[in-house]
Design an enzyme around this catalytic site. Structure first.
Site, PDB file in Angstrom:
ATOM      1  N   VAL A  15       1.755   7.193   0.716  1.00 52.43           N
ATOM      2  CA  VAL A  15       0.942   6.190   1.386  1.00 52.43           C
ATOM      3  C   VAL A  15      -0.439   6.167   0.759  1.00 52.43           C
ATOM      4  O   VAL A  15      -1.031   7.206   0.519  1.00 52.43           O
ATOM      5  CB  VAL A  15       0.822   6.529   2.875  1.00 52.43           C
ATOM      6  CG1 VAL A  15      -0.028   5.496   3.574  1.00 52.43           C
ATOM      7  CG2 VAL A  15       2.182   6.602   3.512  1.00 52.43           C
ATOM      8  N   CYS A  16      -0.932   4.982   0.485  1.00 53.88           N
ATOM      9  CA  CYS A  16      -2.252   4.861  -0.142  1.00 53.88           C
ATOM     10  C   CYS A  16      -3.193   4.192   0.836  1.00 53.88           C
ATOM     11  O   CYS A  16      -3.307   2.981   0.868  1.00 53.88           O
ATOM     12  CB  CYS A  16      -2.130   4.050  -1.424  1.00 53.88           C
ATOM     13  SG  CYS A  16      -3.704   3.779  -2.227  1.00 53.88           S
ATOM     14  N   ILE A  17      -3.831   4.996   1.692  1.00 55.92           N
ATOM     15  CA  ILE A  17      -4.883   4.432   2.531  1.00 55.92           C
ATOM     16  C   ILE A  17      -6.094   5.340   2.442  1.00 55.92           C
ATOM     17  O   ILE A  17      -5.982   6.532   2.190  1.00 55.92           O
ATOM     18  CB  ILE A  17      -4.468   4.248   4.008  1.00 55.92           C
ATOM     19  CG1 ILE A  17      -3.814   5.508   4.544  1.00 55.92           C
ATOM     20  CG2 ILE A  17      -3.580   3.063   4.182  1.00 55.92           C
ATOM     21  CD1 ILE A  17      -3.537   5.428   6.017  1.00 55.92           C
ATOM     22  N   ASN A  24       0.800  -1.224   0.000  1.00 59.26           N
ATOM     23  CA  ASN A  24       0.000   0.000   0.000  1.00 59.26           C
ATOM     24  C   ASN A  24       0.831   1.272   0.000  1.00 59.26           C
ATOM     25  O   ASN A  24       0.317   2.341   0.300  1.00 59.26           O
ATOM     26  CB  ASN A  24      -0.943   0.012   1.199  1.00 59.26           C
ATOM     27  CG  ASN A  24      -1.779  -1.243   1.249  1.00 59.26           C
ATOM     28  OD1 ASN A  24      -1.669  -2.022   2.173  1.00 59.26           O
ATOM     29  ND2 ASN A  24      -2.567  -1.465   0.207  1.00 59.26           N
TER      30      ASN A  24
END
Lengths: 167, 705
Positions: A88-90, A81
């Site tokens: 950051v990919c959240i 992720n």
């Protein structure tokens, strides 16, 4: 607007200083600019990232907390992720309006009641449990699924690197 | 944009440029002094050519200014004026002979009377000479620019210091676009044809552009300064005084424009004044924002319980709006004027003006839409969400979850959450759900219900609904049936704040529960209600039931209205309770912490102990000693067992920086130590003391595997 954003960031900084969550240190990089923070995140225990201390940079928009900040790891990271450049990919960091991946529930996304602390805690749990559906780093996602051994090896190397120990 | 090309051209160093300009100027001075050293210089110089041409151009200039009121010359007009010009020229030449003769006689007279000229006379001669000699004129212009640049540079040194990269970039962009548009204006729109007019216009725009750039710089710098609460007040003072002087200068320029306008007609006046007004508006906009920011910081610094923001919200919004719209309207009418002035015939310049007009019109339209949205949200809030009563406020001792400040007045959402009026407003402008529990909000509650019922039939399709408030399809206004979506909240996200169970709107929840029960008659209503109180969404509860997260208690009981509280603790809450507790604890902590700066008696001694011992032990010393001061604070902190005691939050920024730095080092060194203890067998590395402390140093020495 900047005034209210600044006051809120100040309050968050105060709270994170007085009452820090375990394994997280965060604050403005320089007192001259409260809209750029650095955070140190200790890798969650019992995972392959255990023991590491990962530095990340948070950049806040002027209309914070109405829009989410951007977060980027400044050390080398290998995680399903996290993009190769450290972003950051959240879902908590995505504004409710846009949906880059096209599958997130807007309930999981940014809302002004979220805070730096909650973001960082989410990142810790993301480190512990990668979500291999949202492939920010496809190589890492595939390796996480198919070759856990190799993945753990890379993670351990990164951990040592963040600690400044010879690998 | 022309920026890209021009960027490549190497600009000379400022020092070299200044030296060259000064040298040129002194050369010219020397030349003119030499040339005028002879009292009869006027006769020796080849003034006939120089002066004639300059006289001619002046005369034609007057002619042009007379014509200013009329439109640009069409073909026939051009011919006519050319004819006129030639006639005039001949007339000029014949007339010239008389003054020259007179001058000659006069000078001979003067010479006879007074051998040596006075100093003033000589200087005057030099000045006249220089204003007539083309080389000298160019040198003077060059010198004027040099002075302008020097003034700009010194202002930058005094007020701004070093420019940041983004400021430089803005400045560059603004500069080139200004040059580009003014070039178009001078040569494309008003079609200036005479040298002295060009010079006058350019001089005017140079000064205006200079002020524009300064005000842009001030704006950028203000935005940057507003990122920090610790900016010293004198840097604010310098910036504000610069802004005030720009504002007053723009006033002066407006007066000049009026004077010239009286002489040269309305069109020139409007062309000149538009830019002045724009400059004044921009500068005062920044000033007003600045004042609001300073006021805000003041308020925040003195006591956090002064609710300034809530009441000021609308004022701030409307001043922003008025300034923005005024700027756009002035700019728009300026461009429109340009277009009409040049008779709207097709030319490159007009195309550019039209493009600019379209862009400005778009902007105005966007502002208008935004404002309509604002009004709508405001109206909707006033209609649908009542102001919270004193009881609500005292019951809910938390701060506003959006700005984290104390609430003295608040609005209450249907889900029972309270927010500041203005905070809620600005959020609702971009989203339609409750920030805390994500309950979808709509115009009427009944609409939610109806919508929800529709959705239950097809739960797959609308997991993600349209989440925008910002829609102008009009259906909302025409059919009065809003495009509405209830968001699905996933209860699994441990880190998301959970709604605090409240007993408000029980009827709504009961309705929802009945709907769920229709689908799952096996489950008792009370259990469903308990879950709904947590999830606040039918879909989540359904999801929970399907996932088997909802347990049926062994002893089935009839649903009773007063069971709510008990049921809130039903085992169905599979989410982390401790996180929830921690959240509420920490937020209540944040509420009080404003007044609880720890006393900082001996930070220096603490630093000393720290540097003398290892980082690790320094940390221990600190935790056990009583340098944190207030015992009550410590006690209160200890009540949260799992949270380690934090450091102080100092008032001084440098101290805060140091503490943060130290905390980072401690975290790192602890992690390193722990890691090495754990992996001693794996790593055959030197003992702990030899490991270099700073990560940055070591990571450079590392070689990746």
């Amino acid at each position: 607007m900047a005034g209210s954003a600044l006051r809120r960031l100040m309050a968050e900084y105060r709270q994170l200083t007085l009452n820090p969550p375990e394994g997280i240190v965060a604050g403005p990089i320089s007192e001259d600019n409260f809209f750029e923070w650095e955070a140190l995140i200790a890798g969650p225990e019992g995972t392959c990232f255990e023991g590491g201390v990962f530095p990340a940079k948070l950049v806040f928009p002027p209309d914070y907390p109405l829009s989410p900040p951007k977060m980027k790891f400044t050390c080398e990271m290998f995680h399903p992720n996290i993009f190769a450049d450290g972003r950051v990919c959240i879902s908590i960091l995505h504004a409710p309006g846009d949906d880059p991946m096209g599958y997130e529930l807007s309930a999981e996304r940014w809302s002004p009641v979220q805070s730096v602390e909650k973001i960082l805690l989410s990142v810790v749990s993301m480190l512990a449990e990668p979500n291999d559906e949202s492939g920010a780093n496809v190589d890492a996602a595939i390796m996480w699924r198919d070759n856990r051994e190799e993945f753990n090896k890379i993670a351990r190397r990164i951990v040592r690197k963040t600690l400044g120990l010879p690998s | 944009m022309p920026t890209v090309i021009v960027d490549r051209i190497p600009l000379p160093n400022l020092k070299i440029y200044t030296t060259i300009s000064v040298l040129l100027l002194s050369g010219c001075l020397y030349y003119s002094v030499r040339a005028t050293s002879d009292p009869y210089w006027r006769l020796h110089t080849n003034s006939s050519t120089v002066t004639t041409s300059s006289f001619l151009s002046q005369a034609e200039g007057i002619l042009r200014t007379d014509e200013n009121g009329k439109s640009v010359m069409t073909g026939i007009d051009g011919l006519e004026s050319k004819m006129q010009r030639m006639q005039k020229e001949i007339g000029e030449l014949t007339e010239r002979i008389h003054p020259a003769e007179l001058l000659y006689l006069e000078l001979i007279d003067g010479h006879a009377k007074n051998e040596t000229r006075t100093l003033g006379r000589h200087l005057k001669d030099i000045a006249t000479f220089m204003s007539q000699e083309p080389i000298c004129v160019w040198t003077l212009i060059n010198m004027a620019y040099c002075c302008l640049i020097l003034v700009g540079k010194s202002i930058q040194k005094i007020v701004f210091g070093d420019l940041r990269i983004s400021e430089q970039q803005h400045l560059k962009d603004k500069f080139w676009s200004f040059v580009f548009y003014k070039f178009i204006f001078i040569f494309g729109v008003i079609n200036v044809q005479f040298m002295h007019e060009v010079i006058l216009w350019i001089a005017w725009f140079s000064i205006l552009g200079f002020l524009h750039l300064l005000s842009q710089l001030c704006k950028d710098r203000f935005e940057y300064l507003s990122f920090s609460p610790t900016t010293p007040s004198w840097s604010h003072l310098r910036l504000v005084s610069l802004l005030v002087s720009i504002l007053s200068l723009s006033g002066v320029m407006l007066i000049i424009a009026i004077c010239i306008g009286l002489f040269a007609g309305f069109n020139t006046f409007f062309f000149m004044s538009a830019e002045c007004i724009l400059l004044a508006l921009k500068t005062s906009h920044v000033l007003v924002r600045y004042a609001m920011f300073l006021y805000d910081m003041r308020q925040g610094g003195m006591a956090s319980d002064v609710v300034s923001w809530d009441k000021r919200g609308p004022y701030a919004y409307y001043t922003e709006l008025v300034f923005d719209v005024a700027e756009l309207v002035v700019d728009f009418s300026h461009h429109l004027h340009m277009l009409i002035w040049s008779n709207i015939f097709l030319s490159m310049a007009n195309l550019i003006v039209i493009m600019q007009l379209r862009y400005l019109a778009n902007d105005i339209q966007r502002k208008f839409k935004k404002h309509r949205n604002y009004l709508w949200v405001q109206n909707h809030m006033e209609k649908s969400y009542p102001l919270a009563s004193q009881d609500d406020l005292s019951e809910n001792c938390d701060n506003c979850a959006i700005c984290w400040e104390k609430m003295e007045t608040a609005r209450k959402l249907p889900c029972g959450h309270l927010f500041h009026n203005s905070c809620l407003q600005s959020w609702l402008e971009q989203d339609t759900s409750c920030p805390t529990c994500r309950l979808g909000l709509s115009v009427q509650n009944t609409a939610i219900q109806r919508d929800v019922i529709d959705r239950i039939d097809e739960p797959e399709t609308n997991v993600r609904g349209n989440n925008h408030f910002f829609q102008f399809n009009g259906s909302r206004y025409v059919s009065w049936l809003p495009n509405f979506s209830v968001e699905v909240t996933n209860i699994n996200t441990v880190l998301r704040p959970e709604p605090i169970p409240t007993t408000t709107h029980t009827s709504q929840i009961r309705n929802m529960a009945r709907q769920v029960q229709e689908m799952f008659p096996r489950y008792p209503l009370s259990v469903i209600i308990a879950d709904l109180q947590l999830s606040r969404s039918i879909e989540i509860t359904i999801h929970n039931i399907l996932e088997g997260r909802l347990n049926i208690p062994a002893r089935l009981q009839e649903f009773q209205e007063d069971d709510f509280q008990e049921m809130a603790n039903a085992p169905s809450t599979s989410n982390g309770n401790n996180v929830n507790d921690r959240d509420s604890a920490s937020s209540s902590y944040g509420a009080n912490s404003a007044n609880e700066y720890y006393a900082s008696p001996d930070f220096n001694s603490m630093q000393d102990t720290n540097s003398s011992s290892s980082v690790e032990s320094g940390y221990e010393i600190e935790r056990n000693s009583n340098i944190f001061g207030n015992q009550n604070d410590l006690l209160r902190d200890d009540s949260f067992e799992d949270i380690p005691l934090g450091d102080r939050f100092s008032k001084s920024s440098s101290e805060r920086e140091k503490i943060l730095q130290r905390r980072k080092e401690i975290l790192l060194s602890q992690a390193r130590k722990r890691y090495m203890e754990k992996n001693k067998s794996e790593l055959n590395i030197p003992p702990a003391s030899e490991v270099v402390r700073h990560r940055s140093k070591t990571s450079m020495q590392l070689t990746p595997e």
